[in-house]
Design a protein around this motif. Structure first.
Motif, PDB file in Angstrom:
ATOM      1  N   ASN A  37      34.675  29.258  40.699  1.00  0.00           N
ATOM      2  CA  ASN A  37      34.050  28.711  39.507  1.00  0.00           C
ATOM      3  C   ASN A  37      33.406  27.393  39.921  1.00  0.00           C
ATOM      4  N   LEU A  38      32.089  27.307  39.796  1.00  0.00           N
ATOM      5  CA  LEU A  38      31.342  26.109  40.183  1.00  0.00           C
ATOM      6  C   LEU A  38      30.947  25.273  38.971  1.00  0.00           C
ATOM      7  N   GLY A  39      31.445  25.647  37.793  1.00  0.00           N
ATOM      8  CA  GLY A  39      31.116  24.903  36.587  1.00  0.00           C
ATOM      9  C   GLY A  39      29.780  25.297  35.987  1.00  0.00           C
ATOM     10  N   VAL A  40      29.159  26.322  36.516  1.00  0.00           N
ATOM     11  CA  VAL A  40      27.826  26.718  36.055  1.00  0.00           C
ATOM     12  C   VAL A  40      27.931  27.578  34.802  1.00  0.00           C
ATOM     13  N   GLY A  50      32.570  35.852  34.095  1.00  0.00           N
ATOM     14  CA  GLY A  50      32.644  36.247  35.493  1.00  0.00           C
ATOM     15  C   GLY A  50      33.804  37.162  35.815  1.00  0.00           C
ATOM     16  N   ARG A  51      34.505  36.847  36.889  1.00  0.00           N
ATOM     17  CA  ARG A  51      35.592  37.676  37.407  1.00  0.00           C
ATOM     18  C   ARG A  51      36.708  37.896  36.377  1.00  0.00           C
ATOM     19  N   TYR A  52      36.892  36.953  35.464  1.00  0.00           N
ATOM     20  CA  TYR A  52      37.923  37.052  34.437  1.00  0.00           C
ATOM     21  C   TYR A  52      37.805  38.341  33.618  1.00  0.00           C
ATOM     22  N   VAL A  53      36.579  38.797  33.392  1.00  0.00           N
ATOM     23  CA  VAL A  53      36.351  40.020  32.617  1.00  0.00           C
ATOM     24  C   VAL A  53      37.081  41.200  33.253  1.00  0.00           C
ATOM     25  N   VAL A  54      37.190  41.177  34.578  1.00  0.00           N
ATOM     26  CA  VAL A  54      37.862  42.257  35.312  1.00  0.00           C
ATOM     27  C   VAL A  54      39.363  42.000  35.442  1.00  0.00           C
ATOM     28  N   THR A  55      39.734  40.774  35.810  1.00  0.00           N
ATOM     29  CA  THR A  55      41.143  40.504  36.158  1.00  0.00           C
ATOM     30  C   THR A  55      42.001  40.029  34.996  1.00  0.00           C
ATOM     31  N   LYS A  56      41.377  39.397  33.995  1.00  0.00           N
ATOM     32  CA  LYS A  56      42.093  38.760  32.867  1.00  0.00           C
ATOM     33  C   LYS A  56      43.023  37.641  33.338  1.00  0.00           C
ATOM     34  N   GLY A  62      34.861  32.195  34.681  1.00  0.00           N
ATOM     35  CA  GLY A  62      33.660  31.572  35.229  1.00  0.00           C
ATOM     36  C   GLY A  62      33.525  31.678  36.733  1.00  0.00           C
ATOM     37  N   ALA A  63      34.367  32.473  37.377  1.00  0.00           N
ATOM     38  CA  ALA A  63      34.314  32.610  38.837  1.00  0.00           C
ATOM     39  C   ALA A  63      33.392  33.765  39.231  1.00  0.00           C
ATOM     40  N   PHE A  64      32.551  33.510  40.217  1.00  0.00           N
ATOM     41  CA  PHE A  64      31.614  34.504  40.728  1.00  0.00           C
ATOM     42  C   PHE A  64      31.727  34.548  42.240  1.00  0.00           C
TER      43      PHE A  64
END
Length: 146
Positions: A37-40, A50-56, A62-64
């Motif tokens: 997560n770069l704060g973008v 971002g990745r949260y949609v998959v991992t919860k 916000g991590a990509f």
């Protein structure tokens, strides 16, 4: 093609502990294959999670995935949401420590100081990561062609 003195100075900055680009942009592909997560974009009304949609998993908000930076001079706009138009804006974002709001921003992203000349050198290094095949392919434009 040999690298210019400017690109060599930029490479030294890129791999320096102080600037830290190579914390994530590392290895043969210049990408660590990790999610950060770069704060973008996190201040948006409905941010891309971002990745949260998959991992919860909360830390994945916000991590990509770190992209390769090979041919980066030809892949604007930058960031997952295209919010940074130029390499100068990208470097300024990183130098500010990821100035955009995000509670889950990676701790690896720390502010650093640089001069305008050092920024120019860093951009010259990034330009040097362009494959010659890309430059010969008419589907790619070379914004630095004279």
């Amino acid at each position: 093609h040999p690298m210019s003195d400017s690109a060599l100075r930029g490479m030294a900055l890129f791999f320096s502990k102080e600037v830290g680009c190579s914390n994530c942009h590392v290895g043969a592909n210049l990408a660590d294959e990790q999610y950060h997560n770069l704060g973008v974009g996190m201040a948006a009304k409905e941010p891309d999670l971002g990745r949260y949609v998959v991992t919860k998993i909360e830390k994945d908000k916000g991590a990509f995935k770190t992209p390769t930076i090979r041919n980066v001079a030809h892949s604007a706009p930058y960031m997952h949401d295209g919010s940074l138009a130029t390499l100068e804006e990208v470097i300024d974002h990183y130098a500010a420590g990821g100035k955009m709001f995000s509670p889950a921003k990676t701790p690896m992203l720390q502010p650093f100081q640089f001069t305008e000349a050092e920024r120019d050198d860093l951009i010259e290094f990034l330009k040097s990561l362009t494959d010659q095949e890309v430059l010969r392919d008419p589907r790619w434009s070379d914004p630095w062609a004279k």
